[in-house]
Design a protein around this motif. Structure first.
Motif, PDB file in Angstrom:
ATOM      1  N   ALA A 250      -5.651  35.267   7.864  1.00 22.35           N
ATOM      2  CA  ALA A 250      -6.267  33.952   7.667  1.00 22.35           C
ATOM      3  C   ALA A 250      -6.148  33.521   6.206  1.00 22.35           C
ATOM      4  N   GLU A 251      -6.334  34.473   5.302  1.00 25.56           N
ATOM      5  CA  GLU A 251      -6.214  34.152   3.875  1.00 25.56           C
ATOM      6  C   GLU A 251      -4.766  33.782   3.525  1.00 25.56           C
ATOM      7  N   LEU A 252      -3.839  34.578   4.040  1.00 29.71           N
ATOM      8  CA  LEU A 252      -2.425  34.310   3.726  1.00 29.71           C
ATOM      9  C   LEU A 252      -1.948  32.996   4.335  1.00 29.71           C
ATOM     10  N   LEU A 297       2.530  23.975  -7.489  1.00 27.33           N
ATOM     11  CA  LEU A 297       2.441  25.261  -8.196  1.00 27.33           C
ATOM     12  C   LEU A 297       0.985  25.571  -8.555  1.00 27.33           C
ATOM     13  N   LYS A 298       0.295  24.568  -9.068  1.00 32.20           N
ATOM     14  CA  LYS A 298      -1.103  24.752  -9.487  1.00 32.20           C
ATOM     15  C   LYS A 298      -1.960  25.186  -8.297  1.00 32.20           C
ATOM     16  N   LYS A 299      -1.760  24.537  -7.181  1.00 31.32           N
ATOM     17  CA  LYS A 299      -2.521  24.865  -5.960  1.00 31.32           C
ATOM     18  C   LYS A 299      -2.229  26.299  -5.513  1.00 31.32           C
ATOM     19  N   ILE A 300      -0.952  26.668  -5.560  1.00 28.31           N
ATOM     20  CA  ILE A 300      -0.563  28.025  -5.135  1.00 28.31           C
ATOM     21  C   ILE A 300      -1.225  29.059  -6.052  1.00 28.31           C
ATOM     22  N   ILE A 301      -1.217  28.782  -7.342  1.00 24.72           N
ATOM     23  CA  ILE A 301      -1.827  29.712  -8.302  1.00 24.72           C
ATOM     24  C   ILE A 301      -3.327  29.842  -8.032  1.00 24.72           C
ATOM     25  N   GLU A 302      -3.989  28.706  -7.867  1.00 27.46           N
ATOM     26  CA  GLU A 302      -5.445  28.726  -7.619  1.00 27.46           C
ATOM     27  C   GLU A 302      -5.772  29.484  -6.330  1.00 27.46           C
ATOM     28  N   THR A 303      -5.010  29.210  -5.305  1.00 29.54           N
ATOM     29  CA  THR A 303      -5.270  29.843  -4.010  1.00 29.54           C
ATOM     30  C   THR A 303      -4.998  31.342  -4.077  1.00 29.54           C
ATOM     31  N   THR A 304      -3.934  31.720  -4.792  1.00 27.43           N
ATOM     32  CA  THR A 304      -3.627  33.145  -4.954  1.00 27.43           C
ATOM     33  C   THR A 304      -4.797  33.858  -5.622  1.00 27.43           C
ATOM     34  N   THR A 305      -5.320  33.265  -6.672  1.00 29.12           N
ATOM     35  CA  THR A 305      -6.456  33.866  -7.389  1.00 29.12           C
ATOM     36  C   THR A 305      -7.645  34.030  -6.448  1.00 29.12           C
TER      37      THR A 305
END
Lengths: 313, 160
Positions: A250-252, A297-305
């Protein structure tokens, strides 16, 4: 899931393998239809026979997908080559090792720590190596694969920063053996968690570096994880009857939704080969381009964190 | 890059880096004998010996092939990254007419290169691939002849 499977069929595997894989998915979906109880804990483990049957049915497909996931050491190398500063504070603290109290968390965090260890070794910070090797060994012992980590040898090598190449080789080959052993023992679900943890930590490290300085190489590397994530989700979803896997999936999926907006375009050109000093060197004339906006990119970084924080703590 | 490295081969042979790697590999061979009872080509010592062909490429994965039975999968896939250099080491028991052949295919299963040149009948022990298009690549192995088949394929990478 259906879309992902279709993409996978088109791009990555032969028709025969696709049929095999679809059968696996269909079978597992039927098994999953019973659902879980409302109060099911994320840590609940499936009976061994249920896990074994999933692993048996999907043996070849599972092996193929697991092997296709790049080593986190590649990500660490790109970070170093692109000028990223070493920052130990972004790694998972080894004091957390006692928090991981079931085999799924232990396997997942072996992956997390293995990516951290790769990062440390690439930067030749051998002073920090032992605490990470020790954390990995502790977790590996708990899931009964500690025999693949020769603690004494690694400790000897870690005493000298000039041994970083050997450290990297031995630790990487140890993970390789551990992964093969787990799959041979029909415990492939733990291999899946190890590589998922390693992949997420690699992306996390790249994301933290990109927050400070988003070099072209790092951005490219983050963007291309779209391909890896699609493969990773396929294998995580094979075990989604297990609550821990369902949560990871679900997270991924949150990340996948963002990566679906990223496109990769290709231009094909015939490759050439030439012999150089007795070795065959390929000249690749094809190219690829990652199309990803700064906002994506910003969204991907935030979500990864956010995902990494949720899964590590 | 590779050309430059190969011109410096003899310098490399006597370099500290190689000595360091050999030391590490020897230690690994000594301590890491966990899989006893396997055929020679599946042993740690065989892997360590073959790994020396990686030179300054970082070890990523190794794949053992031991008497693969008919119908068994003879291919694996890996995500290669644009801008990275990959080396595929082909290591077998060096039995004449029974050599291992590695073929690299792109994401559409188009052949990129093979470790065996059909025209010259020459076998190459390594394939060096500077990747310029990120994607899933397929590495297929076959053996010539029908004698005992045993070998290792090692994947390494480098980034400059």
């Amino acid at each position: 899931m259906k879309t992902t499977v279709n993409k996978y069929i088109n791009k990555h595997i032969s028709f025969k393998k696709s049929i095999n894989f679809l059968s696996v998915v269909a079978l597992l979906s039927m098994i999953s239809c019973g659902g879980g109880t409302e109060n099911e804990s994320l840590d609940a483990e499936l009976p061994a026979d249920s896990i074994a049957s999933a692993a048996n049915v999907s043996g070849d497909v599972l092996n193929d997908l697991i092997q296709s996931i790049p080593s986190p050491v590649e990500m660490a190398t790109v970070i170093k080559v692109s000028g990223g500063e070493y920052n130990e504070r972004i790694l998972n603290n080894t004091d957390n090792v006692d928090k991981y109290n079931n085999s799924y968390k232990q396997a997942f965090n072996i992956g997390i720590y293995s990516a951290d260890l790769g990062y440390i070794n690439i930067y030749e910070k051998t002073m920090s190596t032992m605490s990470y090797v020790s954390a990995i060994k502790t977790l590996a012992d708990q899931i009964k694969v500690g025999q693949f980590f020769d603690f004494a040898t690694l400790k000897n090598l870690a005493s000298n920063s000039k041994n970083s190449d050997s450290l990297l080789y031995i630790s990487m080959s140890s993970f390789n053996k551990m992964d093969s052993y787990l799959r041979e023992q029909k415990r492939g679900e733990l291999s899946v968690l190890i590589i998922t943890g390693a992949w997420l930590e690699g992306l996390h490290i790249a994301s933290e570096v990109a927050k400070v300085k988003a070099s072209d190489d790092i951005v490219e590397k983050i963007g291309e994880q779209k391909i890896v994530l699609n493969n990773l989700l396929l294998i995580v979803n094979l075990y989604n009857k297990i609550p821990y896997f369902a949560n990871v999936a679900a997270e991924l999926e949150k990340l996948k939704a963002l990566y679906d907006q990223v496109t990769i375009t290709y231009e094909y050109a015939e490759p050439e080969t030439k012999e150089v000093n007795g070795q065959l060197v390929i000249v690749d004339n094809s190219t690829s381009k990652i199309n990803m906006t700064e906002a994506q990119l910003k969204k991907i970084i935030e979500t990864t964190t956010a995902i990494r924080t949720q899964l590590v703590h | 890059m590779i050309i430059k490295k190969n011109n410096n081969f003899f310098r490399y042979v006597f370099s500290k880096k190689l000595k360091k790697q050999l030391l590490g590999i020897s230690i690994a061979a000594f301590f890491g004998s966990l899989n006893t009872g396997f055929a020679q080509c599946s042993s740690d010592a065989f892997l360590d010996n073959c790994s020396s062909a990686l030179e300054d490429f970082t070890f990523v994965k190794s794949f053992n092939y031991e008497n693969p039975k008919g119908g068994k999968k003879n291919e694996y896939s890996y995500v290669f990254s644009k801008g990275s250099m990959y080396r595929i080491v082909v290591c077998d028991e060096n039995i004449a007419d029974n050599k291992m052949i590695i073929s690299l295919f792109d994401r559409n299963h188009k052949l990129i290169a093979s470790s065996f040149d059909k025209k010259t009948k020459k076998h190459y022990p390594t394939l060096n691939y500077p990747c310029s298009a990120t994607g899933v690549y397929y590495i297929e192995y076959t053996f010539q002849g029908d004698k005992a088949k045993c070998g290792i394929n090692i994947l390494g990478f480098n980034k400059n």
